[in-house]
Scaffold this motif. Structure first.
Motif, short mmCIF file in Angstrom:
data_model
loop_
_atom_site.label_atom_id
_atom_site.label_comp_id
_atom_site.label_asym_id
_atom_site.label_seq_id
_atom_site.Cartn_x
_atom_site.Cartn_y
_atom_site.Cartn_z
N MET A 1 0.86 -1.38 -0.23
CA MET A 1 -0.04 0.36 -0.21
C MET A 1 0.87 0.91 -0.27
O MET A 1 1.52 1.09 0.95
CB MET A 1 -0.50 -0.01 1.59
CG MET A 1 -1.69 1.04 1.59
SD MET A 1 -2.85 1.07 2.80
CE MET A 1 -3.43 -0.81 3.01
N PRO A 30 -11.44 -10.91 -2.66
CA PRO A 30 -10.73 -9.57 -1.96
C PRO A 30 -11.07 -8.07 -1.79
O PRO A 30 -9.95 -7.77 -1.07
CB PRO A 30 -9.43 -10.25 -3.40
CG PRO A 30 -9.30 -11.55 -3.99
CD PRO A 30 -11.64 -11.45 -3.64
N TYR A 34 -9.55 -7.06 1.83
CA TYR A 34 -9.04 -6.20 2.13
C TYR A 34 -10.18 -4.79 2.76
O TYR A 34 -9.23 -3.95 3.05
CB TYR A 34 -8.38 -5.86 0.35
CG TYR A 34 -8.20 -6.62 0.66
CD1 TYR A 34 -6.74 -7.71 0.71
CD2 TYR A 34 -7.14 -7.48 -1.32
CE1 TYR A 34 -5.97 -8.47 0.29
CE2 TYR A 34 -6.92 -8.49 -1.84
CZ TYR A 34 -5.86 -8.86 -0.55
OH TYR A 34 -4.91 -10.02 -1.23
N ASP A 37 -10.33 -5.40 6.35
CA ASP A 37 -9.02 -5.33 6.82
C ASP A 37 -8.61 -3.94 6.93
O ASP A 37 -7.81 -3.35 8.40
CB ASP A 37 -8.36 -5.62 6.18
CG ASP A 37 -6.67 -6.26 6.76
OD1 ASP A 37 -6.67 -6.11 8.24
OD2 ASP A 37 -5.32 -6.40 6.67
N ILE A 38 -8.88 -3.09 5.71
CA ILE A 38 -8.26 -1.43 5.84
C ILE A 38 -8.01 -0.58 7.29
O ILE A 38 -8.27 -0.33 7.60
CB ILE A 38 -7.43 -0.98 4.27
CG1 ILE A 38 -6.43 -1.61 3.62
CG2 ILE A 38 -7.80 0.07 4.12
CD1 ILE A 38 -6.92 -1.56 2.07
N THR A 401 -5.73 -4.26 -6.77
CA THR A 401 -7.08 -4.26 -5.58
C THR A 401 -7.30 -3.74 -4.37
O THR A 401 -7.60 -3.36 -2.95
CB THR A 401 -7.51 -5.88 -4.80
OG1 THR A 401 -7.72 -6.44 -6.59
CG2 THR A 401 -9.25 -6.11 -4.22
N LYS A 402 -5.96 -4.61 -3.31
CA LYS A 402 -5.36 -3.56 -2.25
C LYS A 402 -5.01 -2.06 -2.09
O LYS A 402 -5.67 -1.38 -1.40
CB LYS A 402 -3.85 -3.92 -1.41
CG LYS A 402 -4.00 -5.34 -1.06
CD LYS A 402 -2.96 -5.84 -0.72
CE LYS A 402 -2.63 -7.50 -0.15
NZ LYS A 402 -1.43 -7.85 -0.14
N SER A 403 -4.33 -0.97 -3.24
CA SER A 403 -4.58 -0.19 -3.32
C SER A 403 -6.13 0.81 -3.14
O SER A 403 -6.08 1.85 -3.57
CB SER A 403 -3.26 0.41 -4.04
OG SER A 403 -3.06 -0.10 -5.30
N ALA A 406 -7.87 0.80 -0.32
CA ALA A 406 -7.01 1.92 0.77
C ALA A 406 -7.61 3.05 -0.11
O ALA A 406 -8.21 4.48 0.99
CB ALA A 406 -5.99 1.70 0.26
#
Length: 499
Positions: A1, A30, A34, A37-38, A401-403, A406
């Motif tokens: 991230m 996901p 994610y 989680d974030i 996907t994570k960024s 976020a």
């Protein structure tokens, strides 16, 4: 991230001083996990309650129902998602369909914010003549079948000896690899029994993968490419005339390590193939007495028509392409035909419309500004957000996907003082609502029970008779939705789901 996408610390809004901020996330793949989680890890001085909903009885979304079962990296992703959900600070509600079991009005009544992470499960269209013929399939539909998706038929028409797969992405390679691989070599995976039986009866001899541009422009990854060479008794066939490189290709090879690796792998395979042909050698010897299959990789082919006989696919026609110096391709006017009895289009996924939410039919996404859902007039809808493929379209890998999540979470936290406060935020209000509607929802504990059940099915199965000898099965995936729900809820399996 990246640092710029890390949510900034936020202070407690007055509305959430006495009770937690309640957030619903629709989609437990996901993107949804994610985002949850974030959000839980964001610096804050107020309490938080997150409920994660999915229309399937099991979590993990496209990781469970959209990735080939013989990918070793799946296990690593599943373990990461499992750790997040197993912490106990995120509730999971499976077998709950947004728009049917829960409406947007009901979500707004019980949650201060809603994040849509529904992904994309449909095939992108390919508008060429003959695409509607019997034997023409969507790659995503085939993936859903071999991954044991509970909402697709149990059988698949595997009758073709020669097959065309259209696309040069990871899904195209997954489809081609599963079609060409011998079924017994998949028994060591979680492949469902009905899928194994279907693949075992397939008469396929040749699978052709076609891409519109050259080897330096492919969209799959080096790992996906190398996995092709791990299939036993399957020969990879390449064609020298397809190995065209323009100035943009040369630049990409010199500056991009991934492109350099893939072109190097393909070029080495071609050289080895030509050396065998010069020595007058046939394809590699069969290891197990099984008939060998061939997986052909073609480049610089643009499909123009699927041809048929009596309503069924009998061939496919392409226009040969050439690179134009920029890495793009243009037609040469030369047409070439291939006799095939099945065509799989694997040119991308496409998102579906969500009830009562604005939808962009051109992109298959929810209109949004960096994850803030917009209405038809382009105005932000308070309290509604999107992340993952339904936000940005079906592009990018897990890291994106994570960024992406976020960015969405950062906007949600920045909007805290403008969120429409839920009228009924009680913790047990939604479980009570679902129970009143007779929705047989599943929970995280239910998934743990189903997970153990699938592993037990694998342990009880006879060892897989692969070419290397007997191999124990790690698990057998349950396909029937009723059975999944029954196991998850700890009730007797319905008689209709047995067998």
């Amino acid at each position: 991230m990246t640092e710029k996408n890390t949510p900034a610390p936020v202070s407690t809004p007055a509305a959430f001083a006495a009770r937690p901020l309640r957030v619903a996330i629709i989609g437990a793949g996901p993107a949804g996990v994610y985002a949850a989680d974030i959000l839980t890890k964001a610096e804050r001085d107020f309490d938080l309650a997150i409920d994660l909903f999915d229309r399937y009885p099991a979590p993990y979304g496209l990781i469970r129902y959209g990735v080939a079962p013989d990918h070793p990296r799946i296990k690593g992703i599943v373990k990461a998602l499992h750790k997040v959900l197993d912490r106990g600070d995120i509730r999971f509600f499976g077998n709950v369909d947004y728009g049917t079991d829960l409406t947007i009005a009901e979500l707004r009544e019980h949650y201060d914010a809603v994040i849509f992470a529904t992904g994309a499960i449909n095939d992108a269209d390919l508008n060429i003549p003959g695409i509607e013929l019997d034997g023409s399939h969507g790659g995503a539909d085939f993936v859903s079948w071999y991954d044991g998706h509970p909402d697709v038929p149990r059988s698949w028409p595997l009758e073709a000896t020669q097959v065309a797969v259209l696309g040069n992405g990871n899904v195209a390679l997954d489809v081609a690899r599963v079609l060409s691989k011998h079924a017994e070599d998949l028994l060591v995976t979680e492949i469902p029994e009905n899928v194994y039986r279907g693949l075992a009866e397939s008469p396929v001899t040749d699978v052709h993968v076609f891409g519109r541009r050259g080897p330096a422009q492919v969209k799959f990854t080096p790992l996906e490419l190398r996995e092709l060479s791990h299939s036993h008794d399957v020969d990879i066939v390449l064609y020298p005339e397809d190995f065209e490189f323009d100035a943009a290709s040369d630049t990409a090879i010199k500056t991009n390590n991934q492109v350099k690796t893939m072109v190097g792998t393909l070029t080495n395979w071609l050289i080895e193939q030509e050396e065998r042909e010069e020595r007058g050698e046939a394809a590699q010897g069969t290891e197990s007495g099984r008939p060998r299959r061939r997986l052909h990789l073609h480049f610089l082919h643009s499909p123009v028509e699927v041809t048929g006989t009596d309503g069924k696919v009998s061939g496919i026609r392409f226009e040969r392409q050439e690179l134009d110096g920029t890495g793009n391709a243009r037609g040469t006017g030369e047409l070439v035909d291939y006799p095939v009895q099945a065509v799989y289009r694997a040119i991308g996924y496409f998102g579906s419309a969500l009830p009562e939410i604005e939808y962009d039919g051109r992109t298959g996404t929810v209109p949004n500004l960096e994850g803030k859902v917009l209405d038809a007039a382009g105005t932000q809808v308070p309290g509604l957000y999107a992340t993952g493929w339904i936000k940005r379209g079906p592009v990018g890998l897990i890291g994106h996907t994570k960024s992406d999540a976020a960015e969405t979470i950062a906007h949600l936290l920045a909007d805290l003082n403008e969120l429409p406060v839920a009228a009924n935020p009680a913790t047990e209000a939604v479980p009570a609502l679902l129970a009143a509607k007779d929705v047989a929802y599943t929970t995280w504990d239910g998934w743990l029970a189903l997970d153990a059940h699938e592993q037990a099915l694998g342990a009880a199965a006879d060892p897989a008779p692969t070419h290397e000898g007997p191999v124990a099965r790690e698990r057998v995936k349950v396909v029937d939705r009723a059975e999944m729900v029954a196991v998850s809820r700890g009730v007797d399996e319905p008689a209709a789901s047995r067998g």
